[in-house]
Every structure is written in structure tokens, then in C-alpha cells.
Scaffold this active site. Structure first.
Site, PDB file in Angstrom:
ATOM      1  NE  ARG A  99      -3.910   0.532   1.754  1.00 41.13           N
ATOM      2  CZ  ARG A  99      -5.199   0.736   2.128  1.00 41.13           C
ATOM      3  NH1 ARG A  99      -5.388   1.513   3.383  1.00 41.13           N
ATOM      4  NH2 ARG A  99      -6.185  -0.088   1.724  1.00 41.13           N
ATOM      5  CG  HIS A 126      -8.331   0.332  -3.200  1.00 40.96           C
ATOM      6  ND1 HIS A 126      -7.516  -0.979  -2.701  1.00 40.96           N
ATOM      7  CD2 HIS A 126      -8.972   0.593  -1.906  1.00 40.96           C
ATOM      8  CE1 HIS A 126      -7.659  -1.166  -1.490  1.00 40.96           C
ATOM      9  NE2 HIS A 126      -8.490  -0.280  -1.085  1.00 40.96           N
ATOM     10  CD  GLN A 129     -13.067  -1.466  -1.302  1.00 42.27           C
ATOM     11  OE1 GLN A 129     -12.513  -1.075  -0.381  1.00 42.27           O
ATOM     12  NE2 GLN A 129     -14.528  -1.788  -1.195  1.00 42.27           N
ATOM     13  CG  ASP A 218     -13.305   6.457  -1.241  1.00 38.95           C
ATOM     14  OD1 ASP A 218     -13.520   6.340  -0.375  1.00 38.95           O
ATOM     15  OD2 ASP A 218     -12.205   6.374  -1.843  1.00 38.95           O
ATOM     16  CB  CYS A 258     -14.123   1.521  -0.585  1.00 37.48           C
ATOM     17  SG  CYS A 258     -13.612   3.323  -0.237  1.00 37.48           S
ATOM     18  NE  ARG A 286     -10.733  -4.987   0.026  1.00 34.44           N
ATOM     19  CZ  ARG A 286     -10.037  -4.050   0.469  1.00 34.44           C
ATOM     20  NH1 ARG A 286     -10.326  -2.815   0.639  1.00 34.44           N
ATOM     21  NH2 ARG A 286      -8.467  -4.276   0.580  1.00 34.44           N
TER      22      ARG A 286
END
Ligand code: CP
Ligand code: NVA
Length: 311
Positions: A99, A126, A129, A218, A258, A286
Site C-alpha cells: 500500500r 485499488h 477493493q 468514497d 469502500c 474484501r
């Protein structure tokens, strides 16, 4: 040997995305233990709840041992280069999850790594996600082909990867952001070229959600964007997901985020905590989608090893 790095959804062909989603829905016991006897490096330059926990649990469920490392501990491009980190860790681990602030870091790791690099969120993408999001929508709405999926809010890392997944799965993805934050035509056409679905820009949120079975958003300020918070917040004020906006979507529409979320900022509390919200199912998926992706990556690897042994 075939090494499958997954830096974004576009690293998967449409049949491969279907395969990952199918594996995500198999019971753990049917996946074997492809990581038995192996470790996995999970490097985080930014905070995480869902990604860290789902990836650690997925690695354990596949028989492996995750090694969590904070970005500042390895000092990516400070203590040592991204390339040195990837090449060294590849000698210890079956894959490296990262990340990072800059997408270029995972690209540079992938360019030199002898084990798969999995992007666990960068400024650009991402993919983990997006896998969970399309899995949740398929479970909720069935086949996504021809269905309208709307994004109202910042067109960021999460939105970009989700748009790619939706185009691969044949959906119609409509993005509504303030014009100054909209994706460029060339960004849209690159995503459009990935599959049979489509992505387009719509300036008016109420138009973007018309007939949509899914409304996504988001945060307006992603991690690393704190210095532009005031300016972005002002620009996005008309792009909050409200109960009124949800009434313009399909009557069976669901709301997706998310997480983490800011109630009263990008979404009204009555929407995210209301009956149309699917954010908890999304978060739980996830784990299943991360496990599906890792199982798929190691299936590809073992198929390639068998093939080269026979050659
Ligand atoms: N959605 C998501 O990636 O959450 P975390 O930042 O908590 O991992
Ligand atoms: N767009 C957000 C997603 C967090 C999971 C960020 O990058 O901070």
C-alpha cells in the site's frame, strides 16, 4: 515462470476476472493450501483496517504466514530503493503486497520482482477493493452486464479500479464529479477499451444515478491529499449522496462505500446506515475476494511451472 502482478484490475483479462470472482465464492477448504510453507510480505505506507485484516486472514486461510511491515520501517525510497526492497523480499516471500503513496512504487517493484506484486492501494488504483465491490454487486443484483452503476464523488483510486472492473463485466459505469475533477476523455477511452461495458462522465449527479442499481461513493479527501482538503471539500459540496439522490436511482438500488466513510460529508448518515446500504457486506467481501485473487495468482504460477516442466 509466469508471474502475475496485480497493480490494477486491467492486469486481468475478462475471463480471468470471472475466474477470480468464482474462486472468491468457493469454500476455503476447496482452495487447497497454495501458500503452505510460505510467507507473504504486506507493506503499508498508509493506515488500513479492511485491507490489512482481509489480506492477513486470506494468507492464513491459504496456508501461509503474513508478515506485516510499516512503510516507515522499510523506508521505501528513503532507507532503500523500491527495487532493492522488492528484490530482497522476493527471496523470503511468495508475494509482496504493498500500500503506497505513489503508484510508480508498485510499478517499479513489479519491474524487478521475481514474485507477484499485489497493489493494496496506491494513489491511482485499488484493485482489491474493486474485486470486493463487483462481487458484492453480483450477489445483490445478479449479472452486471447492461446494468447501470453510478459513481458520485471523487474519481479516485477506488473509482478508477471499479470502473475498469465494471467495463470488463459489461456494465454501464457513470461518473459524476465536479467538472474540474472529472476523468479526462483519454482516461475514459482507455477504460472503455478494456471490455464490452462502458464508462462515461455525467456532470449532474441526479442524471448519473437515474436507473442505476448501484450508487457508489468514497471520501472526498484521500490519504495523502490533506493539503488540498479545503479546496476539494468546497468543490464537492453538490456531490454528496443524499436520500433525495437515492430516490432518483432504480427502486431496488443499493448504496456502496469502500469505507472508511465520513457521515454528513460525502454521504448522509441516513443513506449509509439505512436499508439500501451494503457497505458491511462489501467490507466482508474484501476477505473472500482477496483470497480468490491470491488463490488465482498461485494457480497461474503452478500451471506455468507444470507447463515448463513438460516442455
Ligand atoms: N477500503 C479500504 O481499503 O479500507 P482500509 O483503508 O481500512 O484498508
Ligand atoms: N480513496 C481512499 C480510499 C481508502 C480506502 C484513499 O485513498 O484514502
Amino acid at each position: 515462470m509466469s508471474i502475475r502482478h496485480v497493480l490494477d484490475i486491467s492486469d486481468l483479462a475478462v475471463n480471468e476476472l470471472h475466474d477470480v470472482l468464482a474462486l472468491a465464492q468457493l469454500p476455503v477448504a476447496q482452495l487447497g493450501a497454495p501458500l503452505q510453507g510460505h510467507c507473504a510480505a504486506l507493506i503499508f505506507e498508509k493506515p488500513s483496517n479492511r485491507t490489512r485484516h482481509s489480506m492477513e486472514v486470506a494468507v492464513v486461510q491459504l496456508g501461509g504466514h503474513p508478515v506485516y511491515t510499516r512503510g516507515e520501517e522499510v523506508g521505501i525510497d528513503v532507507r532503500e530503493t523500491s527495487e532493492d526492497i522488492a528484490q530482497v523480499m522476493a527471496g523470503y516471500h511468495a508475494f509482496i503486497g504493498a500500500r503506497v503513496f505513489k503508484h510508480g512504487v508498485v510499478q517499479r517493484m513489479a519491474a524487478v520482482s521475481s514474485v507477484p506484486i499485489v497493489n493494496m492501494l496506491s494513489d491511482v488504483a485499488h484493485p482489491l477493493q474493486a474485486l470486493a465491490d463487483v462481487l458484492t454487486m453480483q450477489q445483490q443484483h445478479g449479472n452486471l452486464q447492461g446494468k447501470r452503476i453510478s459513481w458520485v464523488g471523487d474519481f479516485n483510486n477506488v473509482a478508477g479500479s471499479l470502473a475498469q472492473a465494471c467495463v470488463l463485466l459489461g456494465a454501464e459505469f457513470v461518473v459524476s464529479t465536479p467538472p474540474e475533477y472529472r476523468p479526462t476523455e483519454s482516461e475514459l477511452s482507455a477504460i472503455n477499451s478494456l471490455g464490452k461495458g462502458s464508462v462515461r462522465y455525467e456532470a449532474v449527479p441526479g442524471e448519473a444515478v437515474k436507473g442505476a442499481v448501484a450508487v457508489h461513493t468514497d471520501v472526498w479527501i484521500s490519504m495523502g491529499e490533506e493539503s488540498v482538503a479545503a479546496q476539494k471539500t468546497a468543490a464537492f459540496l453538490g456531490f454528496k449522496v443524499t436520500q433525495h439522490l437515492m430516490t432518483k436511482a432504480h427502486q431496488d438500488a443499493c448504496f456502496y462505500h469502500c469505507l472508511p466513510a465520513h457521515r454528513g460529508v460525502e454521504v448522509e448518515a441516513s443513506v449509509i446506515d439505512g436499508i439500501q446500504s451494503r457497505v458491511v457486506a462489501q467490507a466482508h467481501n474484501r476477505l473472500h475476494s482477496a483470497r480468490g485473487l491470491l488463490a488465482w495468482i498461485f494457480q497461474q504460477q503452478s500451471a506455468a511451472v507444470k507447463e515448463s516442466a513438460q516442455a
